[in-house]
Design a protein around this motif. Structure first.
Motif, PDB file in Angstrom:
ATOM      1  N   SER A 131       1.052  -0.835   0.370  1.00  0.00           N
ATOM      2  CA  SER A 131       0.229   0.103  -0.131  1.00  0.00           C
ATOM      3  C   SER A 131       0.828   1.922  -0.125  1.00  0.00           C
ATOM      4  N   GLU A 132       0.558   2.461  -0.347  1.00  0.00           N
ATOM      5  CA  GLU A 132       1.086   4.103  -0.764  1.00  0.00           C
ATOM      6  C   GLU A 132       1.819   4.111   0.695  1.00  0.00           C
ATOM      7  N   HIS A 133       1.321   4.122   2.367  1.00  0.00           N
ATOM      8  CA  HIS A 133       1.859   4.469   2.715  1.00  0.00           C
ATOM      9  C   HIS A 133       2.937   3.243   4.106  1.00  0.00           C
ATOM     10  N   ASP A 134       2.606   1.942   3.060  1.00  0.00           N
ATOM     11  CA  ASP A 134       3.279   0.674   3.937  1.00  0.00           C
ATOM     12  C   ASP A 134       4.828   1.302   4.071  1.00  0.00           C
ATOM     13  N   ASN A 135       5.375   1.304   5.398  1.00  0.00           N
ATOM     14  CA  ASN A 135       6.653   1.392   5.273  1.00  0.00           C
ATOM     15  C   ASN A 135       7.623   0.654   4.989  1.00  0.00           C
ATOM     16  N   GLY A 136       7.801   0.277   3.755  1.00  0.00           N
ATOM     17  CA  GLY A 136       8.651  -1.201   3.333  1.00  0.00           C
ATOM     18  C   GLY A 136       7.879  -2.208   3.085  1.00  0.00           C
ATOM     19  N   PRO A 137       8.747  -3.010   2.672  1.00  0.00           N
ATOM     20  CA  PRO A 137       8.312  -4.622   2.428  1.00  0.00           C
ATOM     21  C   PRO A 137       7.791  -5.451   3.569  1.00  0.00           C
ATOM     22  N   TYR A 138       6.501  -6.092   3.383  1.00  0.00           N
ATOM     23  CA  TYR A 138       6.324  -6.532   4.213  1.00  0.00           C
ATOM     24  C   TYR A 138       5.980  -8.463   3.711  1.00  0.00           C
TER      25      TYR A 138
END
Length: 486
Positions: A131-138
């Protein structure tokens, strides 16, 4: 146990299920080199509930990515080999009759064909940023497996995991069994061995979401869903057992008394959860098949919501029926993000019973925020019918139940509104997730005058054969108003 409705066994492992979807037009193969940052998730989201998406060489990575292969309720029933109407009963039977797993020799399991000890997670695995504001890869579709430090019994759950270093990942643990295991280990200043399994078969994924008491291994429920003990293998670096036919296994340790920032991340309520300090996994080994596939779940879309809602429905139905045998079906609505809004079908015999059903449901799972009880003539899986029942059988001054200050979901952003600290930070943990609960008794009164609450039915509407009644290809001469044969 309901009889199997399909002679095939399409979900024995992930590859076989994907081949089954492809052979029936339900898997789309994308072009190579789709970007792992946002683009892959955007494409998978557009196909959500229509086709699974297979991405070869995303960003040039050798390992392909797949998403959306459990994105319809009917597909999940098909994977289980039952009719959709038998879905909850079949899952409930498996949860109540688990099969102990079968351990295979180390080195013979497909998930250990390749072993990596030099760890660089993003180089080794194609981990998307969604998603747009995800803080990096998950990692969003990883089964986290750990053993109870006191008993050795395993627990399986799906947790969001942020990759933020070559061998380090931050994990969100809600107050369930994995967190209890970690707290027990941390109290003794010990690390907790964990394995993160990526690319499990559909039924093992589903079993991981069962709501069970502590010390009930969900891999045994997976075996029951398969109709035979699940093959497992011992990890190379710990005593944790993992599904032998999985695609990828990340072996590591949850470190005691270590916290690192995680988030924001777009969660199942379709909002972002805040950046906070979370527990940390340090990775010791990665094992995988010789040509693995990486599974990712696009957060808040159908695969995410259904994998969580169906096992909860089965558990809630069993819980309610123990005290209220008139309950015949339940549904966690997708509009309620598959967690918060429960619809209950109930045969009422006395006034007031529906309110007891509402209270019983709230006691069954803290995530529930709204419970609507309807009569037997209402399909709880059809939101239009449920809304119709509320519109015509519910009055707020007599049929509404409100409970204030109860425990709810910490991922529901409305639970923290007005509780922020003076500097705008989230409230302390003991105040997070405090929620009001609302119950709606949308059932008819037991006694009513004449046909006031009689549902309108046209005789024969359910038995009309339209193919026999419609003249295919016929038209009308509109001047004379006479039909013209084809």
């Amino acid at each position: 146990m309901p009889a199997k409705s399909f002679s095939s066994d399409p979900a024995r492992d992930l590859r076989h299920w994907l081949a089954h979807l492809a052979s029936t037009g339900r898997l789309a193969v994308m072009r190579e080199n789709v970007s792992l940052k946002h683009q892959l998730a955007a494409i998978a989201k557009r196909l959500d509930g229509q086709q699974a998406a297979f991405f070869p060489k995303p960003d040039g990575h050798a390992i392909p990515v797949v998403s959306g292969f459990m994105a319809r309720r009917s597909w999940i029933a098909e994977a289980m080999g039952v009719r959709e109407s038998e879905l909850l009963a079949s899952f409930r039977h498996a949860a109540e009759h688990p099969l102990p797993w079968h351990e295979v020799a180390g080195g013979s399991a497909p998930c250990q064909q390749v072993v990596q000890r030099e760890i660089d997670l993003q180089r080794a695995l194609p981990i998307p940023t969604h998603s747009e504001h995800d803080n990096g890869p998950y990692i969003t579709a990883g089964l986290v497996i750990a053993r109870n430090p006191a008993t050795g019994v395993q627990n399986v759950s799906i947790n969001r995991i942020q990759v933020h270093g070559k061998d380090r990942m931050a994990i969100l643990m809600l107050p369930r069994h994995l967190h209890a295991f970690y707290q027990a280990a941390e109290a003794n200043n010990q690390a907790l061995d964990v394995a993160v399994v990526i690319g499990a078969d559909p039924l093992t994924l589903l079993a991981s979401q069962a709501i069970t008491p502590i010390d009930h291994d969900e891999l045994e429920i997976a075996g029951a869903l398969h109709g035979r003990p699940l093959d497992v293998v011992k990890c190379l670096t710990s005593e944790v057992r993992v599904p032998a036919n999985a695609e990828i296994v990340i072996e590591g340790k949850l470190l005691p008394k270590v916290r690192e920032p995680e988030g924001p991340f777009g969660e199942f309520p379709k909002y972002y959860s805040a950046r906070e300090d979370r527990e940390v996994i340090v990775v010791e080994a990665i094992t995988h098949r010789s040509s693995p596939v990486f599974h990712t779940i696009v957060p808040a879309e159908m695969e995410h919501l259904l994998l969580g809602s169906i096992p909860r429905e089965a558990t809630l139905l069993a819980h309610l029926q123990r005290s209220h045998p008139g309950v015949s079906d339940v549904h966690l609505s997708i509009g309620g993000v598959g967690r918060y809004h429960l619809h209950v079908k109930f045969k009422k015999r006395r006034e007031g019973e529906a309110k007891n059903v509402i209270l019983c449901a709230f006691g069954a799972h803290y995530d529930l925020k709204q419970v609507t009880v309807v009569d037997e003539d209402v399909d709880v899986h059809d939101p239009l019918q449920v809304e119709w029942a509320v519109a015509t059988r519910f009055q707020a001054d007599r049929d509404l139940v409100v409970i204030a200050g109860a425990q709810g979901s910490v991922l529901d952003p409305s639970t923290t509104v007005g509780m922020e600290t003076p500097n705008g930070e989230p409230p302390p943990p003991h105040l997070q997730g405090i929620s009001a609960k609302m119950g709606l008794d949308a059932t008819k009164p037991i006694a009513f005058h004449e046909h006031v609450f009689t549902k309108v039915v046209v005789p024969g509407e359910d038995t009309v054969d339209l193919n026999a009644e419609i003249v295919a290809g016929a038209t009308v001469d509109w001047a004379s108003m006479t039909p013209v044969a084809p």
